[in-house]
Design an enzyme around this catalytic site. Sequence first.
Site, short mmCIF file in Angstrom:
data_model
loop_
_atom_site.label_atom_id
_atom_site.label_comp_id
_atom_site.label_asym_id
_atom_site.label_seq_id
_atom_site.Cartn_x
_atom_site.Cartn_y
_atom_site.Cartn_z
N LYS A 79 0.83 -1.20 0.00
CA LYS A 79 0.00 0.00 0.00
C LYS A 79 0.87 1.26 0.00
CE LYS A 79 -3.50 0.04 2.96
NZ LYS A 79 -4.88 0.17 2.48
N ARG A 136 -3.30 2.74 8.75
CA ARG A 136 -3.55 1.43 8.15
C ARG A 136 -2.28 0.60 8.06
NH1 ARG A 136 -8.28 2.49 4.11
NH2 ARG A 136 -8.23 4.74 4.07
N GLY A 152 -7.81 -7.68 5.02
CA GLY A 152 -8.67 -7.91 6.19
C GLY A 152 -8.00 -8.59 7.35
N MET A 182 -5.18 -7.54 9.05
CA MET A 182 -4.59 -6.68 10.07
C MET A 182 -5.49 -5.46 10.32
SD MET A 182 -0.54 -7.07 9.29
CE MET A 182 -0.71 -6.52 7.61
N ARG A 216 -3.43 -1.39 -6.34
CA ARG A 216 -2.67 -2.64 -6.20
C ARG A 216 -3.10 -3.58 -7.31
NH1 ARG A 216 -5.70 -4.59 -0.68
NH2 ARG A 216 -7.78 -4.64 -1.56
N HIS A 268 -9.66 -27.27 9.73
CA HIS A 268 -9.85 -28.68 9.39
C HIS A 268 -10.68 -28.84 8.12
CE1 HIS A 268 -11.92 -32.62 9.72
NE2 HIS A 268 -10.73 -33.02 10.14
N ARG A 271 -1.11 -48.54 -14.63
CA ARG A 271 -1.21 -49.58 -13.59
C ARG A 271 -1.95 -50.77 -14.18
NH1 ARG A 271 -2.24 -44.65 -9.95
NH2 ARG A 271 -3.41 -44.21 -11.82
N ARG A 303 3.58 -50.47 -15.57
CA ARG A 303 4.12 -51.03 -14.32
C ARG A 303 3.57 -52.44 -14.14
NH1 ARG A 303 2.59 -48.13 -8.82
NH2 ARG A 303 0.61 -49.16 -9.21
N SER A 353 11.61 -44.06 -12.29
CA SER A 353 10.40 -43.27 -12.10
C SER A 353 10.15 -43.19 -10.61
CB SER A 353 9.23 -43.94 -12.82
OG SER A 353 8.06 -43.20 -12.58
N THR A 381 6.64 -40.99 -5.57
CA THR A 381 6.80 -40.18 -4.34
C THR A 381 5.68 -40.45 -3.34
OG1 THR A 381 5.80 -38.36 -5.54
CG2 THR A 381 8.19 -38.37 -5.35
N ASP A 404 4.62 -43.54 -2.26
CA ASP A 404 5.17 -44.56 -1.37
C ASP A 404 6.46 -44.09 -0.71
OD1 ASP A 404 3.07 -46.19 -1.81
OD2 ASP A 404 4.17 -47.83 -2.71
N CYS A 410 6.12 -40.20 -10.98
CA CYS A 410 4.74 -40.59 -11.25
C CYS A 410 3.88 -40.58 -10.00
CB CYS A 410 4.69 -41.94 -11.95
SG CYS A 410 5.25 -43.31 -10.94
N TYR A 428 10.83 -35.56 -16.72
CA TYR A 428 9.38 -35.35 -16.87
C TYR A 428 8.67 -35.53 -15.55
CZ TYR A 428 8.84 -40.44 -16.72
OH TYR A 428 8.87 -41.75 -16.32
#
Lengths: 926, 926
Positions: free
Chosen positions: A39, A109, A118, A120, A353, A475, A585, A647, A801, A804, A806, A879, A899
Amino acid sequence: MTQQITHEGLDEVVQQSPHKWVYLFSEGNAKMRDLLGGKGAGVAEMTNAGLPVPPGFTITTEACNTYYEADKQFPQGMWQQALEALKIVEQQTDKGFGKKENPLLVSVRSGAKFSMPGMMDTVLNLGINDETVQGLVALTGNERFAYDAYRRFIQMFSKTVLNADPHAFEQVLERYKKEANIKSDAEIPAAALKQLVVEFKQIAEHQSGHPFPTDVYEQLHKAIEAVFSSWNNKRAIDYRNFNKIPHHLGTAVNVQSMVFGNMGNDSGTGVAFTRSPTTGEKQLYGEYLLNAQGEDVVAGTRTPSKIERLQEELPHVYQQFQQTAERLERHYRDMQDLEFTVEKGRLYMLQTRSGKRNAQAAVKVAIDMVAEGLIDKQEAVKRVEPVQVYHLLLPRFDEEEKKKATDAGRLLAKGLNASPGAAYGKAVFDADRAEEMGKAKIPVVLVRPETSPDDVHGMLVAKGVLTARGGATSHAAVVARGLGLPCVAGTEGIRVDEAERLFRVIGTDKVIREGDEISIDGASGEIFAGTIPTVAPDFDKEVDLKKLLSWADSYRRLQVWANADYPRDAKRAIDFGAEGIGLCRTEHMFMEQERLPIVRKMILAKTKQERQAALDQLLPFQRSDFKGIFETMINPKVGEGYPVVIRLIDPPLHEFLPSYEEVLVEVTKLEMSGADPQQLKEKRELLETVDNMREQNPMLGLRGCRLGLIFPEINVMQTRAILEAALELAKEGKKIQPKIMIPLVSHANELKEVRRQLEAVAKEVAGEAGSAIEYKFGTMIELPRAALLADQLAPVADFFSFGTNDLTQTTFGISRDDADRTFLLRYVEGLEEPGLKEKVRIFPTHPFQVVDREGVGQLVRMAVEKGRKAKEHLELGICGEHGGDPDSIEFFHMIGMDYVSCSPFRVPIARLAAAQAALSHQEQDK
Amino acid sequence: MTQQITHEGLDEVVQQSPHKWVYLFSEGNAKMRDLLGGKGAGVAEMTNAGLPVPPGFTITTEACNTYYEADKQFPQGMWQQALEALKIVEQQTDKGFGKKENPLLVSVRSGAKFSMPGMMDTVLNLGINDETVQGLVALTGNERFAYDAYRRFIQMFSKTVLNADPHAFEQVLERYKKEANIKSDAEIPAAALKQLVVEFKQIAEHQSGHPFPTDVYEQLHKAIEAVFSSWNNKRAIDYRNFNKIPHHLGTAVNVQSMVFGNMGNDSGTGVAFTRSPTTGEKQLYGEYLLNAQGEDVVAGTRTPSKIERLQEELPHVYQQFQQTAERLERHYRDMQDLEFTVEKGRLYMLQTRSGKRNAQAAVKVAIDMVAEGLIDKQEAVKRVEPVQVYHLLLPRFDEEEKKKATDAGRLLAKGLNASPGAAYGKAVFDADRAEEMGKAKIPVVLVRPETSPDDVHGMLVAKGVLTARGGATSHAAVVARGLGLPCVAGTEGIRVDEAERLFRVIGTDKVIREGDEISIDGASGEIFAGTIPTVAPDFDKEVDLKKLLSWADSYRRLQVWANADYPRDAKRAIDFGAEGIGLCRTEHMFMEQERLPIVRKMILAKTKQERQAALDQLLPFQRSDFKGIFETMINPKVGEGYPVVIRLIDPPLHEFLPSYEEVLVEVTKLEMSGADPQQLKEKRELLETVDNMREQNPMLGLRGCRLGLIFPEINVMQTRAILEAALELAKEGKKIQPKIMIPLVSHANELKEVRRQLEAVAKEVAGEAGSAIEYKFGTMIELPRAALLADQLAPVADFFSFGTNDLTQTTFGISRDDADRTFLLRYVEGLEEPGLKEKVRIFPTHPFQVVDREGVGQLVRMAVEKGRKAKEHLELGICGEHGGDPDSIEFFHMIGMDYVSCSPFRVPIARLAAAQAALSHQEQDK
């Protein structure tokens, strides 16, 4: 304001201080965002561009940080500099702060480097007291205006600075209005306002234990402190966590002379975007209220007019505003979000802005600005958030219908846009009922005051979630995003009554009861009564998006592949621009109805012969599955197949059998009912088999390559099916190069042995066919040991490959199947610990959504380096589901993957994210 | 043999060759084991020491390796050198190879660097043919002797070199003996032997497809090739794998002139140890046969005499042998295993090597040799295998009783000593029956031809396992060692008849039927009929062992701690020399009968209050548990406690509840029987609770520190119990410093938050007591992420304790609860793959027994380095089961751990292993 004002006084004070803490607007510019906040930098830039900005000054973010370091003491010299700057503002405005004659009022401000709307604190009309209010009356000739400003100031200052309960003031107001039988605040007469000022001051004194400050300098001092403090309020911290804004930046404080939009019908206040934030159309888009202050626009008690009407009401002002808007957009080379006030026919700019925009607007603005020559294509690609591309491809409300609903007054409230997407359904107020109805295929929206782990079973079947409390990391928000479920959270405008099974819209008599239809827009946070039809986007018609993505393609280095198990998925992936299948798969194919009995026969076989017979039956199915995928993936331009990574079987075999519990209940029932002994005997045998096969921890069990080593005939069948399918196509003149991938490898010996099996099959198939087929052989890296010993795996593999999902499970020791329900969401959301005000966050992000760079990423990086060292041209891809997450994609770009492969719907996101990663790391790459 | 023989001829040939491949015995020495193998180096050393060794030469291990590299071709010049060496042997013996007059016969034997008894091939009596046999008749005047030697040679050469089926020869022999109505081979007359020679040659020709070689040089050439080849036969590879002997060493070939112990009653052959290999007593221990060849001793058809009797039968020879033995022992500074032959009153030494000995002997010999000044204490510590210490502490057969059983002819056979320990019980021939009887508490020994994964449920309840087939890495051997179960495997002397449920002892009429009692000694491989009582060792009485361990203590750097959950375990640990408790698991305390109902109340609590009430009930129990352990661990010498590391609750809470299946069956039964609706309702609620709490993969679930973060009140109670227990003892003047350990940490934030919880409790307890208690706070490193980010954990922890069990599970992605049963044992044992002769070994060792240095070890090393870098004096230990494994202990020494913690029984092993690690890495440490 036109006279020549010098900074001399300020300069002098600064020289006596250890540091310059305060900048007049005229001393700053747009590049000083770090120091002056967004600002402050914005108003400075506008000031220096000669635009009409009410004079003021900015206290720097450094001052804020020094304030925290010094245990909440103003830095040395800061207050003196502020006072000196204020003197200059007095000169500039020709008004006097705390002076009865022509009093100067100011706004105070916050303003951080990154916009935190909103989050602060703000105080308006500061500088008012029993004396200066008289000056204001004299100046404006409007007693009601002056006392209304005074009343508002006390209310706002009490809430923000004195931490008073705002309801106490509201109650008094309500009581008064009831007694006087009037409806809106605007109808309260001046005399009553005078009385309210007295009462409000008493409330403030009662609640804070001190008389309400009448000294305007004390007011200013306290307001600045309050803004500093609000940097670390809970809302702000949560917001920064969620938006990944660093906590050490601090906020600046802007002190600006007030101008008043509520001084009559030649005054007013408004906000506007330089282009439509929903469609991106190049036209002013906004609204204003004549004779009003900014907070009136926000409060929604009067309906503002569309900005276009200003052309009729104040044509001169409108023209000036339009020119200013145009100028600011050109100046910043981006769509601007403007705040302005008109005081007695005179336009003042309060803020500029970059405007927040939805997905569609983001894309259109970027594309248009390239056409207009404002930005180049690289800049356009950087301007759109990858997640917005995802939003564009989600079902959304038909805009026409949504407009109709809004016009019909069906917009109930607006909450936090916690998880994108549009949903409608019957409002349901507890998770159990939601679960029942959801299972009965009735669309429901789960409405809760806030959610907890006890509500997850209801969320799993709901179409959307609406909560009254909780922020962007609540949550409800976290779970909904994890589930890809639309969610509006923290809707402060509604009150949920669990017992009565309804919610009320605060300030209205609208009530939604259980079973009533509602619609929620998770992208905008809007809630509507009734049903609004949704439309599925048509990617082909998203011409702008496709153009943007084609630009992105020219910048990215990472290829984008997709995970697809069926030809229909593969087709979708290609349509979205995928350049290969990174994960097909094979086991899903086993689950289909006509095949499952054969698969079970294979598993329950008591001899090798029986097993082989079942596998022989499966072979033609698998061969045609693979042929279908290969055919879909033929690139018509070159008549050759895109790469397809298949696979071999991965899940434990017991997944294909009925569950132990199911059979156990059947056996128990047969025992109790004294049934046919033969039937009982068979069921008992099945129970024993299932019992022998089930595992304590199937995730760490007999699956992946372990299966193919213990039962080599399964691997043999699958390999044969793959190669025969490729051969059949080869005979049709279509060149296919399958890539066969081995899951769950932990030791090079596993890979060597499977490779040996496969090569034997390949030789056999080639011998039968009289012609060989080329194929590549690779391994998943999805266990820590595989990553640690990648240098031993690389010599045996043509490609890696990274799985990530597992890898995250084993590196963290967290079971994805269970953890969200038991602890993981609470780790991400933060734990409520006894004796602590703030939630304790254990994990900064959800490790199955955003790759954990420090831990899992360390292993991935290690494997990339070791793998490439052992084999220079090893092909490297990923993958896991992280392949569709922009933050993770940036990481995969950085460490040199070839990739990413993600679900087909995420391919466009990945294309954009990969381009942005390449652009932002351009320098390093050079 | 006394004339001066020169090497000139050999030297000349060597100079024409690229390399020296052949060494006369007189050219070698004891240090040349790498090149000449153990046997070759031994005979060379004896030759040069002037001991009576039949002349010969050794072909080097290099020649063997070059042979393999050149695709099984003799290295250039090797054969020429061998022929030249043979000429010198002819001169030395004054005999002629292949000469009718005074023919030279030779033995051709393998001899690798490390002894691999019985694994590779040997040919005796080589050089015999239809002509030379005449010379042998002339020389010995004994036609029967000569033709018997010829017959034996054809048999042995056919089997070893020509790969003929040995049964064909046996059948002919048996048929002849039956027809002639004679019992033993020794009774076959010369005429018949002549006929047998003809028949045997026909069999050999028939089986090999070529006439039996009559050219003695062809015989020699082929025999050398056969010995080279035997280096890579399956038995030898398995043996090396099991004994961790590298595969690249190769074997030497020893060609030695034959001497004959079967030339009358002034001849003989025998073997002897310089000390008893079972007790370690310093006295010759062995046996011999007069008028016999070595194979007769092995065959067991005649009963040999004890070596002492030789003193009476051939006193001159005995005296010479005794002096030689003494001399060799002094020379080698170790107990020797000697082979000798007496030919016509003349002693010849054929082999000397370090004698294999059992645990008791190993310790006594080491201790005695120090007393005798032969070796120093360091050497003594190095001489005993740590695993032998373990054997010493296992129950074993009473030696007296075992001797009695042997003398009574109850020794049935001897197999491979596959897993140590002594066991007796009823022989049972299938796993199902073993399981039934085992569950009925009847001690059983499972007897199988060989075992497979289908037998494991029987092994789990058996006291011991006996198999007829399979080597040291067979399924039975691997599983039994894993289970700590005595096992004798590969007992070729028995034949198991599954259908008849019995085994026969081959060559006898002895039969053991199902239900008969048998006893097996897994340390010696012996099998007895009937029961032999076992004795539990008394550590206090193992004076020699205690002395050895006290020496070990002075060399080791690693401390040895123990894992103990109860005071009785802690006591045992101290008795065995533990210096601390590295892991006290608190959850076992929850399982005790009187506490479990309270624990369940705590878990099923619906409110915080209910949970707290249950925890309040548990507090006094836990406090007294901890007090008990602390008291036991007070070191009386200093009045202070040894360190005690207490781990806060670790397992998932559902482990304390009844199983889901159990409750499911109850509910189903209640439903079917139309029971009391209230009871059904309660059970259904319990079922739902258990269902909500159970997890797909509990190993990766809500356990460890996750529990304490979700339910902080459990941690609070446990911490309070620990600190209050310590405080109570402090009041009695006993200084205790508890170490509190947090399990399953993956992120530093977890540790920080638990530490905050704990510190709050500590402050509270200190406040109540009026005095603070010192404690240390540490974390387990048992997840890959914890190891990868150890530098972030170290600042929050006083110590790390590596939980290598779980770290192995997550690094490999293997569930220890399931994997042995499903695939892991087969990975270690080797997979039988179609089309492959040899089993394919996937894992070189069992990763839960021996730490995987490459993978898991890499993580551990990384964590040690990162941890110490972040905090120099961080205490580092290990509390996984690897803490008791010698190979793993060496690794933990190498990477700089402070201590290992293992089960109390393994403490002595660990003390010795730690000392050996320190001694063998002394140089590096300096």
